[in-house]
Scaffold this active site. Structure first.
Site, mmCIF file in Angstrom:
data_model
loop_
_atom_site.group_PDB
_atom_site.id
_atom_site.type_symbol
_atom_site.label_atom_id
_atom_site.label_comp_id
_atom_site.label_asym_id
_atom_site.label_seq_id
_atom_site.Cartn_x
_atom_site.Cartn_y
_atom_site.Cartn_z
ATOM 1 N N GLU A 43 0.822 -1.214 0.000
ATOM 2 C CA GLU A 43 0.000 0.000 0.000
ATOM 3 C C GLU A 43 0.853 1.261 0.000
ATOM 4 O OE1 GLU A 43 -3.034 0.497 -0.645
ATOM 5 O OE2 GLU A 43 -3.557 -1.597 -0.770
ATOM 6 N N GLN A 48 0.891 6.971 -5.352
ATOM 7 C CA GLN A 48 1.495 7.760 -6.445
ATOM 8 C C GLN A 48 2.215 6.910 -7.483
ATOM 9 O OE1 GLN A 48 1.117 11.066 -5.783
ATOM 10 N NE2 GLN A 48 1.070 11.207 -3.574
ATOM 11 N N LEU A 86 11.511 4.430 -7.319
ATOM 12 C CA LEU A 86 10.091 4.553 -6.969
ATOM 13 C C LEU A 86 9.733 5.995 -6.631
ATOM 14 C CD1 LEU A 86 8.988 1.564 -4.682
ATOM 15 C CD2 LEU A 86 8.058 2.212 -6.893
ATOM 16 N N GLY A 87 10.742 6.770 -6.210
ATOM 17 C CA GLY A 87 10.495 8.177 -5.866
ATOM 18 C C GLY A 87 9.774 8.337 -4.535
ATOM 19 N N TYR A 126 -6.012 6.974 4.328
ATOM 20 C CA TYR A 126 -6.114 5.969 3.261
ATOM 21 C C TYR A 126 -5.325 4.705 3.636
ATOM 22 C CZ TYR A 126 -5.221 3.102 -0.643
ATOM 23 O OH TYR A 126 -5.114 1.971 -1.420
ATOM 24 N N ASP A 144 -8.911 6.531 -1.952
ATOM 25 C CA ASP A 144 -7.795 7.130 -2.692
ATOM 26 C C ASP A 144 -8.353 7.793 -3.962
ATOM 27 O OD1 ASP A 144 -8.482 5.037 -4.320
ATOM 28 O OD2 ASP A 144 -6.458 4.223 -4.523
ATOM 29 N N CYS A 198 -13.178 2.193 -14.704
ATOM 30 C CA CYS A 198 -13.628 3.580 -14.579
ATOM 31 C C CYS A 198 -12.402 4.504 -14.566
ATOM 32 C CB CYS A 198 -14.459 3.734 -13.301
ATOM 33 S SG CYS A 198 -15.337 5.304 -13.227
ATOM 34 N N CYS A 208 -18.831 -1.940 -17.753
ATOM 35 C CA CYS A 208 -18.818 -1.660 -16.311
ATOM 36 C C CYS A 208 -19.909 -2.444 -15.564
ATOM 37 C CB CYS A 208 -19.017 -0.165 -16.084
ATOM 38 S SG CYS A 208 -19.055 0.258 -14.346
ATOM 39 N N CYS A 214 -25.051 3.596 -12.260
ATOM 40 C CA CYS A 214 -24.181 4.780 -12.310
ATOM 41 C C CYS A 214 -24.967 6.021 -12.746
ATOM 42 C CB CYS A 214 -23.022 4.530 -13.266
ATOM 43 S SG CYS A 214 -21.914 5.940 -13.356
HETATM 44 S S1 SF4 Z 1 -20.618 3.416 -15.770
HETATM 45 FE FE1 SF4 Z 1 -20.022 4.881 -14.207
HETATM 46 S S2 SF4 Z 1 -18.779 3.741 -12.761
HETATM 47 FE FE2 SF4 Z 1 -18.910 2.554 -14.628
HETATM 48 S S3 SF4 Z 1 -17.139 3.118 -15.829
HETATM 49 FE FE3 SF4 Z 1 -18.794 4.432 -16.480
HETATM 50 S S4 SF4 Z 1 -18.607 6.253 -15.222
HETATM 51 FE FE4 SF4 Z 1 -17.401 4.664 -14.232
#
Ligand code: SF4
Length: 365
Positions: A43, A48, A86-87, A126, A144, A198, A208, A214
């Site tokens: 983690e 980054q 890795l920085g 996080y 994150d 996404c 998705c 969504c």
């Molecule tokens: S449907 Fe919504 S959650 Fe899924 S990839 Fe597209 S924008 Fe992202």
């Protein structure tokens, strides 16, 4: 956030996301272990940094330091050397300071509560949420950049994610979505969706698993979310660096101070052009202009830190005697082989490459 819309969607989002994740998650090396220390290392490295970059670093790191005690007892320079490339080196220093504290105060067992774990150096909300949920299944949010993006799109949240108070809103939402007993998998599923479906610029909405839920997709607003206030551009900082070689073939280097930018890393003498001219600086190193032959510019090296853009004018010079610079206690003279043992930040590795090219070129002449 709209309560009605949220309640209607939340259960379906959690269920669809988990079904998708269990079927298609990537086989990453840190997903093959339940060891809290190894998960913690992953983690920290992933902050980054892209997954593909982290994999070989994580493998080497846990091979060399297979336990929390091994890392706690390691020499700091060895740790930094392994981190090279890795920085964000403060991550490595904080990680080692934190595991030393765990070894000293918690019997070497990573604390299970966020209250204790969050007190350790370098552990923010996080990291605490990610490590404790994945290693111990604690029902904590791990928000994150990926999770900000995914949740803002699914639930059409238009608050500015760069504002500190917005984090609490997302953390509350994330924790309310966690199905009982599978916090670690659920948090990873959210991050995974952000990483492989996404994506920031081109979300793959047709593939998705939560497209039906969504709200940004329904409104055609995927690319406008998340809302993020503009960050100011990194400040341009013109720098000089000198690569000085003695007749015995060794190069001038030094270790940076214990705190601040690139703390404790090795460097070629580098300074701000606003501080001193090239000639004055070299003289300050205890090297008179008569002792330097052929001081000339060889390259410009750019490096962008999160807040700073170093534009380094690199000069190379041959010294005519092996005692030049002896009065500067901080200068250490190293051959290119000896440099390999030292941890250099990326910007100085670029300069090391200039030396190697020069030496390589010289050998083939
Ligand atoms: S449907 Fe919504 S959650 Fe899924 S990839 Fe597209 S924008 Fe992202």
């Amino acid at each position: 956030m709209r309560d009605f819309a949220y309640k209607r969607n939340a259960n379906d989002v959690s269920r669809n996301l988990m079904t998708w994740y269990m079927q298609s998650k990537r086989e990453l090396p840190w997903r093959q272990t339940q060891d809290p220390y190894s998960i913690w290392v992953s983690e920290v490295m992933l902050q980054q940094t892209r997954v593909e970059t982290v994999i070989p670093y994580w493998n080497r790191f846990v091979e060399q330091f297979p336990s929390l005690h091994a890392l706690a007892e390691a020499d700091e320079q060895t740790v930094l050397k392994l981190w090279e490339g890795l920085g964000y080196y403060s991550r490595a220093r904080n990680l080692q300071a934190a595991v030393r504290e765990v070894a000293a105060s918690y019997g070497g067992v990573v604390p299970k509560t966020a209250a204790e774990f969050s007190k350790l150096p370098g552990v923010g909300p996080y990291t605490a949420g990610a490590v404790l949920s994945i290693a111990y299944n604690e029902a904590l949010p791990a928000v994150d950049g990926n999770v900000f993006r995914v949740l803002s799109r699914i639930f059409l949240i238009q608050e500015d994610i760069s504002k500190p108070k917005t984090r609490a809103l997302f953390e509350g939402l994330a924790v309310s979505l966690i199905p009982p007993g599978i916090a670690g998998d659920f948090n990873q599923a959210l991050m995974e969706l952000g990483a492989v479906v996404c994506m920031p610029k081109n979300p793959n909405c047709t593939e998705c698993p939560v497209q039906q839920q969504c709200m940004a997709f329904a409104e055609g607003m995927q690319r406008e979310l998340p809302v993020k206030g503009k960050k100011s551009a990194p400040r341009l900082s013109p720098m000089y660096a000198v690569l000085l070689q003695r007749p015995d073939g060794k190069w001038a280097m030094r270790k940076r101070p214990d705190t601040g930018l690139l703390a404790k890393m090795w460097e070629f003498p580098t300074w701000s052009q606003h501080e001193l001219s090239l000639e004055d600086y070299v003289e300050q190193l205890g090297i008179t202009h008569k002792q330097v032959e052929k001081l000339q510019p060889v390259a410009q090296v750019d490096h962008i830190f999160s807040h700073l853009h170093w534009q380094v004018s690199v000069w190379m010079g041959q010294l005519i005697d092996n005692t030049a610079g002896d009065s500067d206690q901080q200068l250490i003279w190293l051959s290119t082989e000896e440099m390999e043992e030292k941890s250099l930040a990326a910007v100085h590795n670029k300069m090391k490459l200039l030396i190697k090219q020069r030496e390589g070129g010289g050998a083939s002449d």
